[in-house]
Design a protein around this motif. Structure first.
Motif, PDB file in Angstrom:
ATOM      1  N   SER A  58       0.826  -1.209   0.000  1.00  0.00           N
ATOM      2  CA  SER A  58       0.000   0.000   0.000  1.00  0.00           C
ATOM      3  C   SER A  58       0.859   1.257   0.000  1.00  0.00           C
ATOM      4  CB  SER A  58      -0.940   0.006   1.206  1.00  0.00           C
ATOM      5  OG  SER A  58      -1.904  -1.021   1.106  1.00  0.00           O
ATOM      6  N   ALA A  59       1.972   1.214   0.709  1.00  0.00           N
ATOM      7  CA  ALA A  59       2.857   2.378   0.746  1.00  0.00           C
ATOM      8  C   ALA A  59       3.485   2.634  -0.618  1.00  0.00           C
ATOM      9  CB  ALA A  59       3.949   2.167   1.788  1.00  0.00           C
ATOM     10  N   LEU A  60       3.651   1.571  -1.404  1.00  0.00           N
ATOM     11  CA  LEU A  60       4.297   1.703  -2.703  1.00  0.00           C
ATOM     12  C   LEU A  60       3.319   2.132  -3.789  1.00  0.00           C
ATOM     13  CD1 LEU A  60       6.889   1.248  -4.392  1.00  0.00           C
ATOM     14  CD2 LEU A  60       6.078  -1.085  -4.795  1.00  0.00           C
ATOM     15  N   VAL A  61       2.136   1.522  -3.818  1.00  0.00           N
ATOM     16  CA  VAL A  61       1.213   1.751  -4.933  1.00  0.00           C
ATOM     17  C   VAL A  61      -0.102   2.380  -4.505  1.00  0.00           C
ATOM     18  CG1 VAL A  61       2.194  -0.101  -6.306  1.00  0.00           C
ATOM     19  CG2 VAL A  61       0.317  -0.617  -4.745  1.00  0.00           C
ATOM     20  N   GLY A  62      -0.263   2.707  -3.217  1.00  0.00           N
ATOM     21  CA  GLY A  62      -1.482   3.345  -2.763  1.00  0.00           C
ATOM     22  C   GLY A  62      -2.409   2.384  -2.048  1.00  0.00           C
ATOM     23  N   GLN A  63      -3.304   2.952  -1.234  1.00  0.00           N
ATOM     24  CA  GLN A  63      -4.197   2.142  -0.400  1.00  0.00           C
ATOM     25  C   GLN A  63      -5.074   1.209  -1.219  1.00  0.00           C
ATOM     26  OE1 GLN A  63      -7.022   4.493   1.769  1.00  0.00           O
ATOM     27  NE2 GLN A  63      -7.867   2.760   2.889  1.00  0.00           N
ATOM     28  N   CYS A  64      -5.638   1.710  -2.316  1.00  0.00           N
ATOM     29  CA  CYS A  64      -6.584   0.904  -3.095  1.00  0.00           C
ATOM     30  C   CYS A  64      -5.866  -0.187  -3.889  1.00  0.00           C
ATOM     31  CB  CYS A  64      -7.384   1.799  -4.028  1.00  0.00           C
ATOM     32  SG  CYS A  64      -8.508   2.930  -3.174  1.00  0.00           S
ATOM     33  N   THR A  65      -4.886   0.210  -4.692  1.00  0.00           N
ATOM     34  CA  THR A  65      -4.183  -0.753  -5.540  1.00  0.00           C
ATOM     35  C   THR A  65      -3.387  -1.743  -4.708  1.00  0.00           C
ATOM     36  OG1 THR A  65      -4.029   0.972  -7.219  1.00  0.00           O
ATOM     37  CG2 THR A  65      -2.676  -0.975  -7.548  1.00  0.00           C
TER      38      THR A  65
END
Length: 304
Positions: free
Chosen positions: A136-143
């Protein structure tokens, strides 16, 4: 007394419990969940986006518009290409085997592999990040919700391969029909069965009144099979005239688009690499889980 989704045996077939809750206890307090429970489609669908509830976020919910901004056409094309490439590589790897498990050999790898390819992270590093819950830290909470997409994909492939008529209908189907089958799978067997919310104040629902500050369990799995909303709700029917799902919100979100792309290219890659793909003799997928739910295995014969 109202049954609980957490009672012994519910993991094998929660839908019997859901039916009783919808019909007899549409608003009840569950001591095992330590929450009030809503199970009817109208109540659950409303609560998921109602500002009187707090805590929790689905990809595609209104906050996504602020977080992700307008869709980028170039990024979308790159994501599609990465998804297609990853799916076909994975399918070719298992095509020559006499037997394979699509959950372990395909579904487990596609969501993480797609994200890795899209962001340029080596695949081995993406899998390490996923295991370390740092995606999540890398690509965002949703993705970064890779595990949810993995379970959703497994449920989708199991639903299709369990019905020879659906296999034939979807083998060379246009994107529109595959998308309808994907939506139908999310409705009938959602990967996330229960989501938690909390009321900001007293809330009146169609089934009763929730007190202020109450923990509320929204039964996504029960809502998806509500006969007040869906005709023949237990049947997997991509052509139904009353489609709908609650796993994802209806707003713009790259994670929602990505999940649909993974489903589409998974089918195309598997059927192209293995035209005679079918379930192994005597095998039927079994869904397990209470909070999240999906088949643990999908044993197939790639060569038919």
């Amino acid at each position: 007394m109202a049954p609980s989704p957490l009672e012994p045996g519910a993991t094998r077939d929660p839908y019997r419990t859901y039916r009783v809750l919808r019909e007899e206890f549409p608003l009840t307090h569950d001591p095992l969940l330590r929450a009030w429970v809503l199970s009817r489609y109208a109540d659950v669908a409303s609560a998921l986006t109602d500002a009187r509830f707090t805590h929790g976020h689905r990809p595609g919910d209104p906050p996504c518009a602020e977080t992700h901004g307008a869709p980028d056409a170039a990024a979308g094309a790159e994501l599609r290409a990465a998804t297609e490439r990853t799916a076909f590589v994975l399918a070719r790897r298992i095509a020559a085997r006499p037997q394979a498990d699509l959950v372990a050999d395909f579904c487990h790898w596609l969501p993480a592999g797609t994200v890795a390819a899209a962001v340029g992270v080596p695949y081995r590093d993406m899998m390490r990040l996923v295991r370390g819950r740092a995606a999540s830290a890398l690509v965002g909470q949703c993705t970064g919700q890779i595990a949810v997409r993995e379970k959703a994909l497994a449920a989708f492939l199991a639903a299709v391969l369990s019905d020879p008529d659906q296999v034939e209908a979807l083998r060379d189907a246009p994107s529109g029909l595959v998308a309808r089958a994907w939506t139908e799978s999310l409705r009938r067997d959602p990967p996330v069965q229960i989501v938690m919310r909390r009321t900001r104040g007293e809330v009146r629902t169609g089934s009763g009144v929730l007190p202020a500050g109450a923990q509320v369990a929204l039964l996504i799995g029960a809502a998806g099979r509500d006969p007040e909303r869906f005709r023949e709700p237990d049947r997997f029917d991509p052509l139904r005239d009353d489609p709908g799902q609650l796993t994802y919100g209806s707003g713009l979100c790259p994670a929602v688009d990505l999940a649909a792309l993974e489903a589409e290219y998974a089918l195309r890659a598997l059927f192209q690499a293995m035209p005679r793909l079918r379930l192994a003799d005597g095998f039927r997928p079994e869904w397990t889980g209470v909070i999240t739910r999906a088949p643990r295995s999908i044993v197939v014969r790639p060569g038919g």
